[in-house]
Enzyme design. Structure first.
Site, PDB file in Angstrom:
ATOM      1  N   ASP A  13      20.973  47.841  71.213  1.00  0.00           N
ATOM      2  CA  ASP A  13      20.927  49.131  70.518  1.00  0.00           C
ATOM      3  C   ASP A  13      20.635  48.782  69.053  1.00  0.00           C
ATOM      4  O   ASP A  13      21.517  48.317  68.329  1.00  0.00           O
ATOM      5  CB  ASP A  13      22.284  49.835  70.680  1.00  0.00           C
ATOM      6  CG  ASP A  13      22.444  51.035  69.752  1.00  0.00           C
ATOM      7  OD1 ASP A  13      21.451  51.453  69.138  1.00  0.00           O
ATOM      8  OD2 ASP A  13      23.579  51.553  69.659  1.00  0.00           O
ATOM      9  N   LYS A  74      15.230  51.377  60.069  1.00  0.00           N
ATOM     10  CA  LYS A  74      14.865  52.225  61.198  1.00  0.00           C
ATOM     11  C   LYS A  74      14.247  53.536  60.696  1.00  0.00           C
ATOM     12  O   LYS A  74      13.515  54.200  61.404  1.00  0.00           O
ATOM     13  CB  LYS A  74      16.135  52.504  62.011  1.00  0.00           C
ATOM     14  CG  LYS A  74      15.875  53.033  63.405  1.00  0.00           C
ATOM     15  CD  LYS A  74      17.145  52.997  64.201  1.00  0.00           C
ATOM     16  CE  LYS A  74      17.046  53.765  65.486  1.00  0.00           C
ATOM     17  NZ  LYS A  74      18.288  53.711  66.238  1.00  0.00           N
ATOM     18  N   GLU A 179      17.543  56.317  73.415  1.00  0.00           N
ATOM     19  CA  GLU A 179      18.999  56.142  73.279  1.00  0.00           C
ATOM     20  C   GLU A 179      19.806  57.083  74.187  1.00  0.00           C
ATOM     21  O   GLU A 179      20.743  56.623  74.862  1.00  0.00           O
ATOM     22  CB  GLU A 179      19.395  56.317  71.813  1.00  0.00           C
ATOM     23  CG  GLU A 179      18.982  55.109  70.984  1.00  0.00           C
ATOM     24  CD  GLU A 179      18.862  55.378  69.505  1.00  0.00           C
ATOM     25  OE1 GLU A 179      19.295  56.457  69.053  1.00  0.00           O
ATOM     26  OE2 GLU A 179      18.330  54.520  68.783  1.00  0.00           O
ATOM     27  N   ASP A 205      24.875  62.751  70.122  1.00  0.00           N
ATOM     28  CA  ASP A 205      24.831  61.412  69.505  1.00  0.00           C
ATOM     29  C   ASP A 205      24.697  61.549  67.990  1.00  0.00           C
ATOM     30  O   ASP A 205      23.613  61.801  67.464  1.00  0.00           O
ATOM     31  CB  ASP A 205      23.641  60.637  70.109  1.00  0.00           C
ATOM     32  CG  ASP A 205      23.536  59.210  69.565  1.00  0.00           C
ATOM     33  OD1 ASP A 205      24.300  58.861  68.646  1.00  0.00           O
ATOM     34  OD2 ASP A 205      22.696  58.452  70.066  1.00  0.00           O
TER      35      ASP A 205
END
Ligand code: AMP
Length: 609
Positions: A13, A74, A179, A205
């Site tokens: 992850d 990211k 994800e 999330d």
């Protein structure tokens, strides 16, 4: 299948603030701790006079070395420098980001006394190499294969850049998965192993940098993402920024000094607050205390949970708004959701949980999967399946993602021809054989679009390619086959083939002008499609009416060219073609009336041919 010397495949992850690595061992996924014993590792890289630090060691020195410690890559990966998100993020980072060739953002740091430029992929590859190293130390063998996760809304260019980062780190990236899909795998193993009834599951999330909400329908062996929503800039860091601004003001009020011009002091305050915030998830008040924060002045502040909530309530409520939108897009009533699953470190915030629970009318939220580890856990399961290292229980699991918007093509006219409809399960391969050539053109440009609007120019152009060297022929004589293929990593390849000559060309959508849309763009486009529904249905009618007329005119022309005695029909056809060229847009009635008019005159003549 993994080679014998490649060791077990791992799941990573790769998070905005923290990353996590897991491996399938003895019928379960195991989270691998790093050298400091932490189960999650900071996605930070720090460059110093003497060395390069990656992970927790890099985060530990961020306040000492703010300009050369890089994080949040990211947010940069696969984006252009001119992207408004990059422009706004840039202002918040203590490290420098400059515009490189082809509008690529480059991170500038001082390393061993020299200025060095790094692309986001390179920094991410250092984090991935660290995760690989952590796994190798734990397993005592080399690790080659990995599944890496990305947010569901990551576009093709972002997925591709993440894959490149994996390759740069020395990994063989077996697959890039979304994800929420990985979290659903973890949830599925926990909750779905017995019973085969269908369940609607909402994955909430909320991490450090982004917020993702996904609605999935799950049965024992399959899971399908029905809809996704969220925000590329909503998470723990945004909550932290609001509090840090508040603390900076408090310091200013108390000491009449502004610390904003001192990146080191700001970073120290930020780090101290981020640690203190975690206490607020189980305490009513927390203490932020620092020696010599600015110009030798100590700083101490007691912040209550109430104040934290007040500063961020608007953002917390925004999350609930996205949940509502996700349900609306998935055409599901909130009562039909069986489980609301919490993923991401920021879901520990009590107020977030309370608002979510209230929204679902007091429903118990599912906290049985670990919010920081579920995504890596699911990725490890997927890695085991792909390398045949799993057991039969998980072999049944097949996980699907969907396309968030329709994908299509436009050739001559401004018409969007949908080839892959919105919400199609990927991987997918779809073909459309109905494309024809314009008169005597030996090269045809195929433009690839994403969006829901019937006029191509109202959608996002992803790229274009030319099929050249095709035989010169009258319009409509040649037929082209267009194929859209989206692989399991969500990477799109569009190809076209001239059926007569066998000529082919293709494009794999990468960092081209329009790029597959970001989550914000997806939302804007869906909203626009709703707003312009009436207007769009008129455009559709008009395109169809014009196409019918075109087909009739060119069809007649192609019959007539073979006849010696076509009389004045030939002139009439030329006039009709000219009329078509002069009337590219118009209301459907205009084209319908023209078709009627021509038919009444031409059909009787055509009967005699
Ligand atoms: P993730 O991206 O899922 O690793 O989440 C990281 C974010 O979760 C960071 O912004 C952390 O500050 C935040 N976080 C972690 N633990 C807690 C906690 N106990 N309370 C509030 N936020 C937390």
């Amino acid at each position: 299948m993994a080679g014998e010397n490649e060791g077990p495949a791992i799941g990573i992850d790769l998070g905005t603030t923290y990353s996590c690595v897991a491996v399938w061992q003895k019928d379960r996924a195991v989270i691998i701790p790093n050298e400091q014993g932490n189960r999650i590792t900071s996605s930070y890289v720090s460059f110093t006079e003497t060395e390069r630090l990656v992970g927790d060691a890099a985060m530990d020195i961020v306040a000492l070395n703010p300009a050369n410690t890089v994080f949040d890559t990211k947010r940069l990966i696969g984006r252009r420098f001119s992207d408004p998100l990059v422009q706004s993020d840039k202002k918040l980072w203590p490290f420098k980001v400059i515009c490189g060739a082809n509008d690529k953002p480059m991170i500038s740091v001082n390393y061993k006394g020299e200025e060095k430029l790094f692309a986001a992929e390179q920094i991410s590859s250092m984090v991935l190499a660290k995760m690989k190293e952590i796994a190798e130390a734990f397993l005592g063998c080399n690790v080659k294969n990995a599944v890496i996760t990305v947010p569901a809304y990551f576009n093709d260019s972002q997925r591709r850049a993440t894959k490149d980062a994996g390759t740069l780190s020395g990994l063989n990236v077996l697959r890039i998965i979304a994800e929420p899909t990985a979290a659903a795998i973890a949830y599925g193993l926990d909750k779905m192993s017995s019973g085969s009834e269908e369940k609607n599951v909402l994955i909430f999330d909320l991490g450090g940098g982004t917020f993702d909400v996904s609605l999935l329908t799950m049965v024992k062996s399959t899971s399908k993402v029905k809809s996704t929503a969220g925000d590329t800039h909503l998470g723990g860091e945004d909550f932290d920024n609001r509090v840090v601004n508040y603390l900076v003001q408090a310091f200013e009020t108390r000491h009449k000094k502004d610390i904003r011009d001192n990146p080191r002091a700001l970073r120290r305050l930020w780090t101290a607050w981020e640690r203190a915030k975690r206490n607020l998830s189980f305490m009513a008040q927390t203490n932020i205390g620092m020696d010599c924060l600015y110009q030798g002045i100590d700083f101490e502040y007691k912040l209550t949970r109430e104040k934290f909530e007040e500063l961020n309530l608007e953002l917390f409520e925004k999350c609930i708004g996205h949940v509502e939108k996700c349900l609306k897009d998935g055409k599901m009533d909130k009562k039909s959701v069986h489980d609301v699953v919490l993923v991401g470190g920021s879901t520990r915030i009590p107020k977030v949980q309370q608002l979510l629970q209230d929204f679902f009318n007091g429903k118990q939220l599912c906290k049985s999967i670990h919010p920081d580890e579920a995504v890596a856990y699911g990725a490890a399961v997927q890695a085991a399946i792909l390398t045949g290292q799993d057991n039969h229980e998980i072999r049944d699991l097949i996980w699907w993602d969907v396309t968030p918007l329709s994908l299509g093509i436009s050739v001559n006219e401004n018409e969007m021809r949908v080839v892959v409809p919105k919400n199609t399960t990927i991987p997918t391969k779809k073909e459309d054989a109905a494309f024809t050539n314009p008169d005597h053109k030996t090269g045809i440009t195929f433009m690839v679009y994403e969006g829901e609007r019937p006029r191509a120019s109202d959608n996002i152009q992803l790229g274009e390619f030319v099929l050249s060297g095709i035989p010169s022929a009258l319009r409509g004589v040649l037929k082209f086959n267009v194929c859209f293929e989206i692989d399991a990593n969500g990477i799109l390849t569009v190809s076209a083939e001239d059926k007569t000559s066998g000529k082919t060309n293709s494009i794999t959508i990468s960092n081209v002008k329009g790029m597959l849309s970001s989550k914000d763009e997806i939302e804007r486009m869906l909203e626009e499609a709703e707003r312009f529904e009436l207007e769009d249905s008129e455009h559709k009618k008009s395109f169809n009416a014009r196409k019918a007329l075109e087909k009739y005119v060119y069809g007649t022309r192609n019959i007539v060219v073979t006849k010696v005695q076509a009389g004045n029909l030939e002139d009439e056809i030329k006039k009709a073609i000219k009329w078509l060229e002069e009337h590219r847009d118009g209301e459907s009635e205009v084209f319908e009336n023209k078709t009627k008019e021509l038919k009444s005159f031409w059909d009787p003549i055509l009967k005699n041919f």
